[in-house]
Design a protein around this motif. Structure first.
Motif, mmCIF file in Angstrom:
data_model
loop_
_atom_site.group_PDB
_atom_site.id
_atom_site.type_symbol
_atom_site.label_atom_id
_atom_site.label_comp_id
_atom_site.label_asym_id
_atom_site.label_seq_id
_atom_site.Cartn_x
_atom_site.Cartn_y
_atom_site.Cartn_z
ATOM 1 N N THR A 131 46.791 31.197 45.248
ATOM 2 C CA THR A 131 46.045 30.723 44.413
ATOM 3 C C THR A 131 45.156 31.510 43.628
ATOM 4 O OG1 THR A 131 44.177 29.954 45.927
ATOM 5 C CG2 THR A 131 46.130 28.535 45.569
ATOM 6 N N PRO A 132 44.457 31.363 42.492
ATOM 7 C CA PRO A 132 43.645 32.443 41.851
ATOM 8 C C PRO A 132 42.272 32.710 42.964
ATOM 9 C CG PRO A 132 44.036 30.713 40.348
ATOM 10 C CD PRO A 132 44.597 30.206 41.667
ATOM 11 N N ALA A 133 42.097 31.776 43.717
ATOM 12 C CA ALA A 133 40.938 31.983 44.555
ATOM 13 C C ALA A 133 41.405 32.951 45.764
ATOM 14 C CB ALA A 133 40.386 30.904 45.275
ATOM 15 N N GLU A 134 42.663 32.527 46.327
ATOM 16 C CA GLU A 134 43.119 33.565 47.259
ATOM 17 C C GLU A 134 43.652 34.837 46.927
ATOM 18 O OE1 GLU A 134 45.753 29.977 49.760
ATOM 19 O OE2 GLU A 134 46.537 30.939 48.093
ATOM 20 N N ASN A 135 44.058 35.219 45.664
ATOM 21 C CA ASN A 135 44.201 36.418 44.958
ATOM 22 C C ASN A 135 42.959 37.305 44.836
ATOM 23 O OD1 ASN A 135 46.975 35.602 44.804
ATOM 24 N ND2 ASN A 135 46.854 35.184 42.836
ATOM 25 N N VAL A 136 41.939 36.567 44.615
ATOM 26 C CA VAL A 136 40.359 37.144 44.145
ATOM 27 C C VAL A 136 40.151 37.835 45.725
ATOM 28 C CG1 VAL A 136 38.101 36.981 44.036
ATOM 29 C CG2 VAL A 136 40.032 36.071 42.291
ATOM 30 N N SER A 137 40.420 36.969 46.816
ATOM 31 C CA SER A 137 39.888 37.188 48.058
ATOM 32 C C SER A 137 40.646 38.379 48.683
ATOM 33 C CB SER A 137 40.480 35.897 48.826
ATOM 34 O OG SER A 137 39.986 36.267 50.378
ATOM 35 N N VAL A 138 42.056 38.451 48.440
ATOM 36 C CA VAL A 138 42.727 39.754 49.115
ATOM 37 C C VAL A 138 42.350 40.791 48.300
ATOM 38 C CG1 VAL A 138 45.005 39.233 47.637
ATOM 39 C CG2 VAL A 138 44.961 40.331 49.944
ATOM 40 N N VAL A 139 42.113 40.640 46.945
ATOM 41 C CA VAL A 139 41.809 41.930 46.118
ATOM 42 C C VAL A 139 40.494 42.412 46.882
ATOM 43 C CG1 VAL A 139 41.114 42.841 43.912
ATOM 44 C CG2 VAL A 139 43.319 41.381 44.352
ATOM 45 N N ASN A 140 39.433 41.523 46.784
ATOM 46 C CA ASN A 140 38.099 41.872 47.181
ATOM 47 C C ASN A 140 38.116 42.583 48.579
ATOM 48 O OD1 ASN A 140 37.163 40.997 44.910
ATOM 49 N ND2 ASN A 140 36.224 39.401 45.407
ATOM 50 N N ALA A 141 38.938 42.005 49.372
ATOM 51 C CA ALA A 141 38.918 42.386 50.712
ATOM 52 C C ALA A 141 39.345 43.965 50.976
ATOM 53 C CB ALA A 141 39.573 41.531 51.702
ATOM 54 N N MET A 142 40.361 43.883 50.102
ATOM 55 C CA MET A 142 41.173 45.440 49.992
ATOM 56 C C MET A 142 40.148 46.496 49.424
ATOM 57 S SD MET A 142 44.925 44.586 49.324
ATOM 58 C CE MET A 142 45.609 46.251 49.283
ATOM 59 N N ILE A 177 55.357 27.203 38.394
ATOM 60 C CA ILE A 177 56.300 28.351 38.207
ATOM 61 C C ILE A 177 55.434 29.362 37.101
ATOM 62 C CG2 ILE A 177 58.397 29.251 37.463
ATOM 63 C CD1 ILE A 177 59.667 26.957 38.664
ATOM 64 N N ARG A 178 55.101 28.582 35.812
ATOM 65 C CA ARG A 178 54.655 29.398 35.121
ATOM 66 C C ARG A 178 53.221 29.812 35.336
ATOM 67 N NH1 ARG A 178 57.103 25.562 31.447
ATOM 68 N NH2 ARG A 178 55.561 24.156 31.634
ATOM 69 N N GLU A 179 52.374 29.160 36.204
ATOM 70 C CA GLU A 179 51.085 29.623 36.866
ATOM 71 C C GLU A 179 51.232 30.713 37.890
ATOM 72 O OE1 GLU A 179 46.945 29.747 37.293
ATOM 73 O OE2 GLU A 179 48.359 28.975 35.683
ATOM 74 N N ILE A 180 52.474 30.833 38.505
ATOM 75 C CA ILE A 180 52.519 31.680 39.969
ATOM 76 C C ILE A 180 53.096 32.938 38.901
ATOM 77 C CG2 ILE A 180 54.175 32.451 41.514
ATOM 78 C CD1 ILE A 180 54.309 29.362 42.158
ATOM 79 N N VAL A 181 53.603 32.865 37.895
ATOM 80 C CA VAL A 181 54.138 34.235 37.101
ATOM 81 C C VAL A 181 52.749 34.758 36.458
ATOM 82 C CG1 VAL A 181 55.383 34.947 35.324
ATOM 83 C CG2 VAL A 181 56.303 33.556 36.896
ATOM 84 N N ALA A 182 52.003 33.850 36.033
ATOM 85 C CA ALA A 182 50.956 34.552 35.419
ATOM 86 C C ALA A 182 49.925 34.871 36.427
ATOM 87 C CB ALA A 182 50.178 33.262 34.820
ATOM 88 N N GLN A 183 49.851 34.233 37.680
ATOM 89 C CA GLN A 183 48.989 34.714 38.520
ATOM 90 C C GLN A 183 49.668 36.130 39.140
ATOM 91 O OE1 GLN A 183 45.880 34.070 39.764
ATOM 92 N NE2 GLN A 183 45.778 32.638 38.089
ATOM 93 N N ARG A 184 50.840 36.190 39.200
ATOM 94 C CA ARG A 184 51.550 37.559 39.769
ATOM 95 C C ARG A 184 51.048 38.727 38.759
ATOM 96 N NH1 ARG A 184 57.791 36.916 38.921
ATOM 97 N NH2 ARG A 184 57.146 38.029 36.813
ATOM 98 N N ASP A 185 51.052 38.348 37.534
ATOM 99 C CA ASP A 185 50.673 39.482 36.664
ATOM 100 C C ASP A 185 49.017 39.980 36.759
ATOM 101 O OD1 ASP A 185 53.181 39.605 35.788
ATOM 102 O OD2 ASP A 185 52.666 38.261 33.816
ATOM 103 N N ILE A 186 48.205 38.909 37.041
ATOM 104 C CA ILE A 186 46.853 39.130 37.144
ATOM 105 C C ILE A 186 46.551 39.817 38.416
ATOM 106 C CG2 ILE A 186 44.592 37.963 37.350
ATOM 107 C CD1 ILE A 186 45.662 35.793 35.639
ATOM 108 N N LEU A 187 47.278 39.464 39.556
ATOM 109 C CA LEU A 187 46.991 40.187 40.771
ATOM 110 C C LEU A 187 47.765 41.367 40.709
ATOM 111 C CD1 LEU A 187 46.642 39.845 43.998
ATOM 112 C CD2 LEU A 187 48.753 38.887 44.204
ATOM 113 N N ALA A 188 48.447 41.746 40.083
ATOM 114 C CA ALA A 188 49.077 43.158 40.084
ATOM 115 C C ALA A 188 48.115 43.858 39.280
ATOM 116 C CB ALA A 188 50.494 43.259 39.486
ATOM 117 N N LYS A 189 47.649 43.659 38.182
ATOM 118 C CA LYS A 189 46.740 44.443 37.407
ATOM 119 C C LYS A 189 45.252 44.619 38.304
ATOM 120 C CE LYS A 189 43.750 44.123 33.258
ATOM 121 N NZ LYS A 189 43.446 43.223 31.957
#
Length: 351
Positions: free
Chosen positions: A334-345, A263-275
């Motif tokens: 996951t961190p890799a999945e989040n990077v993937s969607v950001v780069n694709a967009m 949960i802590r990792e998901i919340v942290a990744q949520r903030d990173i993804l938003a940024k």
């Protein structure tokens, strides 16, 4: 206004004598089971799966009780939260006469279940800030409004509803108030489970599909008064949670520490993804989230959704949902999945 369970229940439910399974009738320990017409020679998988599971899932509820701080008698387990929603409608809503009240945009299964059960639907949209419109809700309620469904944190908007507004409804409405807390583990706000003694008309829904990562097992939870739980147990199928799901759920419930870490990792990744999404040219706005997803307003949601599909990335197009024009919903990966969607967009070319 006074809450009276008997005034809300359908007459046929009041008179309902639930199916009595063999395992309901037998209590205690035994070595020879010849009561349920099972295959006494076992199964091709393992000897243990030839027997019906505990119809009331007592061991799972005992473990959940220790984790949630809610007595076993106040817990109902469903085949996903969707079964809990369906059972509540079958208990309290007379087909063709009664209605539920929902506050769109919200979880779609409330409306689907109402249609299946021939229950009318009153819709009071959230405000532009995705909060409850209390005057409009008060105006919409009539004598046949049996259940109000509130999703907090809300899907698909991600925000939590104002707690004081929810309490206003609980204190002034004599029907059933369902608070769907599927995403509560990702929120900074506390659950309403500790308020059960204060509100006899309160039902709280939670799930093991989100924070606990057990979506494939289909285990949903309802917390309510003993009287409401008794009614729900009367209506549900006798063996609604299978043995494999009960066993695997018990194993998972031993790993509270691991789940809290996730949960802590998901919340942290949520903030990173938003940024990171804010650096994407097509992103216009990211709404605050207390869930494990983000509602993202983009320049061309349908085109971006289709483009991401071509790249093997599946998000949710929510642009046709009330108050969500121009929006897609992105689950925190996951961190890799989040990077993937950001780069694709970032690589999407509107031309």
């Amino acid at each position: 206004m006074t809450f009276d369970l008997n005034n809300l229940l359908r007459e046929n439910i009041k008179k309902l004598v639930p199916y009595s399974s063999a395992r309901d009738e037998f209590k205690g320990e035994a070595s020879t089971f010849l009561d349920a017409n099972e295959n006494s020679f076992g199964s091709p998988l393992t000897k243990w799966y030839n027997r019906y599971p505990d119809p009331l899932q007592i061991k799972v509820k005992e473990k959940l009780s220790s984790i949630k701080g809610v007595p076993v008698e106040n817990i109902f387990l469903g085949n996903g939260s969707d079964e809990c929603i369906d059972v509540l409608m079958r208990a309290f809503c007379e087909p063709g006469e009664d209605n539920i009240l929902i506050v769109p945009p919200t979880y779609g299964m409330y409306e689907v279940s109402a249609h299946i059960n021939d229950v009318n639907i009153k819709k009071v949209p959230l405000t532009p800030a995705f909060q409850l419109n209390l005057p409009a809700i008060e105006e919409a309620i009539d004598d046949n409004t049996k259940i109000i469904f509130l999703c907090s944190p809300n899907n698909p908007t991600g925000n939590s509803l104002d707690r004081e507004d929810i309490e206003v409804i609980l204190n002034n409405y004599s029907g059933i108030v369902v608070i769907d807390e599927a995403y509560i583990n990702f929120s900074r706000f506390r659950s309403f489970t500790q308020e059960l003694n204060d509100y006899p008309n309160l039902v709280i829904l939670q799930t093991l599909s989100k924070a606990w990562g057990l979506a494939a097992l289909r285990v949903g939870m309802a917390f309510a008064s003993q009287e409401i739980i008794h009614v729900m147990n009367k209506i549900k199928p006798p063996y609604n949670i299978n043995q494999a799901s009960q066993e695997l759920t018990l194993q998972a419930l031993e790993e509270v520490g691991q789940v809290n870490d996730m949960i802590r990792e998901i919340v942290a990744q949520r903030d990173i993804l938003a940024k990171d999404l804010l650096t994407v040219p097509s992103v216009q706005k990211i709404y605050p989230s207390d869930a494990n997803f983000l509602l993202v307003q983009v320049t061309n949601p349908k085109a971006i959704y289709n483009y991401l599909i071509e790249k093997g990335i599946v998000v949710r197009d929510r642009s046709s949902v009330a108050l969500c024009a121009g929006c897609i919903r992105i689950t925190v990966g996951t961190p890799a999945e989040n990077v993937s969607v950001v780069n694709a967009m970032k690589n999407w070319n509107p031309a």
